[in-house]
Design an enzyme around this catalytic site. Structure first.
Site, PDB file in Angstrom:
ATOM      1  N   ASP A 155       0.840  -1.208   0.000  1.00  0.00           N
ATOM      2  CA  ASP A 155       0.000   0.000   0.000  1.00  0.00           C
ATOM      3  C   ASP A 155       0.874   1.257   0.000  1.00  0.00           C
ATOM      4  O   ASP A 155       0.366   2.374  -0.072  1.00  0.00           O
ATOM      5  CB  ASP A 155      -1.010  -0.013   1.152  1.00  0.00           C
ATOM      6  CG  ASP A 155      -0.356  -0.041   2.523  1.00  0.00           C
ATOM      7  OD1 ASP A 155       0.880  -0.198   2.589  1.00  0.00           O
ATOM      8  OD2 ASP A 155      -1.081   0.092   3.530  1.00  0.00           O
ATOM      9  N   GLU A 208       9.148  -4.180  10.654  1.00  0.00           N
ATOM     10  CA  GLU A 208       9.544  -2.869  10.109  1.00  0.00           C
ATOM     11  C   GLU A 208      10.052  -1.957  11.226  1.00  0.00           C
ATOM     12  O   GLU A 208       9.382  -1.755  12.245  1.00  0.00           O
ATOM     13  CB  GLU A 208       8.361  -2.207   9.375  1.00  0.00           C
ATOM     14  CG  GLU A 208       8.744  -0.834   8.830  1.00  0.00           C
ATOM     15  CD  GLU A 208       7.808  -0.292   7.756  1.00  0.00           C
ATOM     16  OE1 GLU A 208       6.898  -1.018   7.301  1.00  0.00           O
ATOM     17  OE2 GLU A 208       8.008   0.876   7.363  1.00  0.00           O
TER      18      GLU A 208
END
Ligand code: KIV
Length: 297
Positions: A60, A198
């Site tokens: 995204d 992340e």
């Protein structure tokens, strides 16, 4: 010689990625590191696939790097599916994963499942990715039960930018590191086949990688993860803003494109393009004039 990255016909599959973690040795020659990149269109997907990337993610991040939004939040399910279909057409060997966009899995589980099914039916993706740890347990279990493989994503989850108050490294305090460990365990227990870590400290990512049976895919999580992912625009030099320190730039295509376009502008304005050799001639019998392969606008 490095270990063969793909099995059988060269197609990367979910079981094969799990198998790599199980059978990975410690020596660099046995490295079975999983190489992942994002893609949002057909030519990029094709180039990545042909270069031997294992996993292509229709992230995204599309919202920011290709559509010009300042966060990932606005991109819609229809837009993600549209791009995933293009990427599908360019991907033969890599495993194709699509990000479920913000809002597409945040209400009830039945609707989330319907949205994930759309990715499989309309774009033939082989897995979906959802952000969040413990709070996604039920959803990941439901999707997995419906035969849709799920990649988890914990640590800095960009869809949580408003609750996190910005894009910051996660898991630096004892409490938040423990929460991240719980998140990682939950994602695995729910049935995810891999998890993206992340922006977490290297030491914590290494600990999670040691503990889990499923592969960890790092982005800003150090070198000890089972695989790495980058946003393709970052690594090719196609972004306009400052990139994070983990985003190593392997090429500066932004500069290459600007130079090419400036050259074209100059040539059109000066009359140097097109030349006579780049023109057709009436009455010509030259066979060279026959095959015209043009993009039809
Ligand atoms: O959207 C994306 O590109 C991602 C990767 C950075 C993991 O989620």
């Amino acid at each position: 010689m490095s270990a063969a990255p793909h099995t059988g016909n060269g197609k990367v599959t979910v079981p094969e990625l799990l198998q790599r973690k199980t059978s990975a040795g410690n020596s660099p020659e046995n490295s079975k590191k999983i190489v992942c990149l994002t893609a949002y269109d057909y030519p990029t997907a094709r180039l990545l696939d042909e270069a031997g990337v294992d996993v292509i993610l229709v992230g995204d991040s599309l919202a920011m790097v290709a559509l010009g939004y300042d966060s990932t939040l606005p991109v819609t399910l229809d837009e993600m599916i549209h791009h995933a279909r293009a990427v599908r057409r360019g991907t033969k060997h890599a495993l194709l994963v699509a990000d479920m966009p913000f809002g597409s899995y945040h209400s009830d589980t039945a609707e989330s499942l319907r949205n994930a099914v759309r990715f499989v039916k309309e774009a033939s993706v082989e897995a979906v990715k959802v952000e969040g740890g413990e709070r996604r347990l039920e959803l990941i279990a439901r999707l997995t039960e419906a035969e849709i493989p799920v990649m988890g994503h914990i640590g800095l989850t960009p869809q949580s930018v408003n609750s996190l108050g910005g894009y910051r490294v996660q898991g630096k305090t004892t409490d938040s590191a423990e929460q991240l460990l719980r998140d990682a365990r939950a994602v695995e227990a729910a049935g995810a086949f891999a998890v993206v870590l992340e922006a977490v400290p290297r030491e914590l990512a290494a600990q999670i990688t040691r503990e889990l049976r499923i592969p960890t895919i790092g982005i800003g999580a150090g070198p000890d993860c089972d695989g790495q992912i980058l946003v393709v625009h970052d690594m090719l030099g196609l972004t306009f803003d400052q990139t994070p320190k983990f985003a190593r730039q392997y090429a500066n295509l932004g500069e290459t494109i600007s130079k090419a376009v400036r050259g074209y502008c100059d040539d059109v304005r000066s009359g140097a393009f097109p030349s006579d050799r780049e023109s057709y001639h009436s009455g010509s019998t030259s066979r060279k004039d026959d095959p015209v392969k043009i993009s039809i606008c």
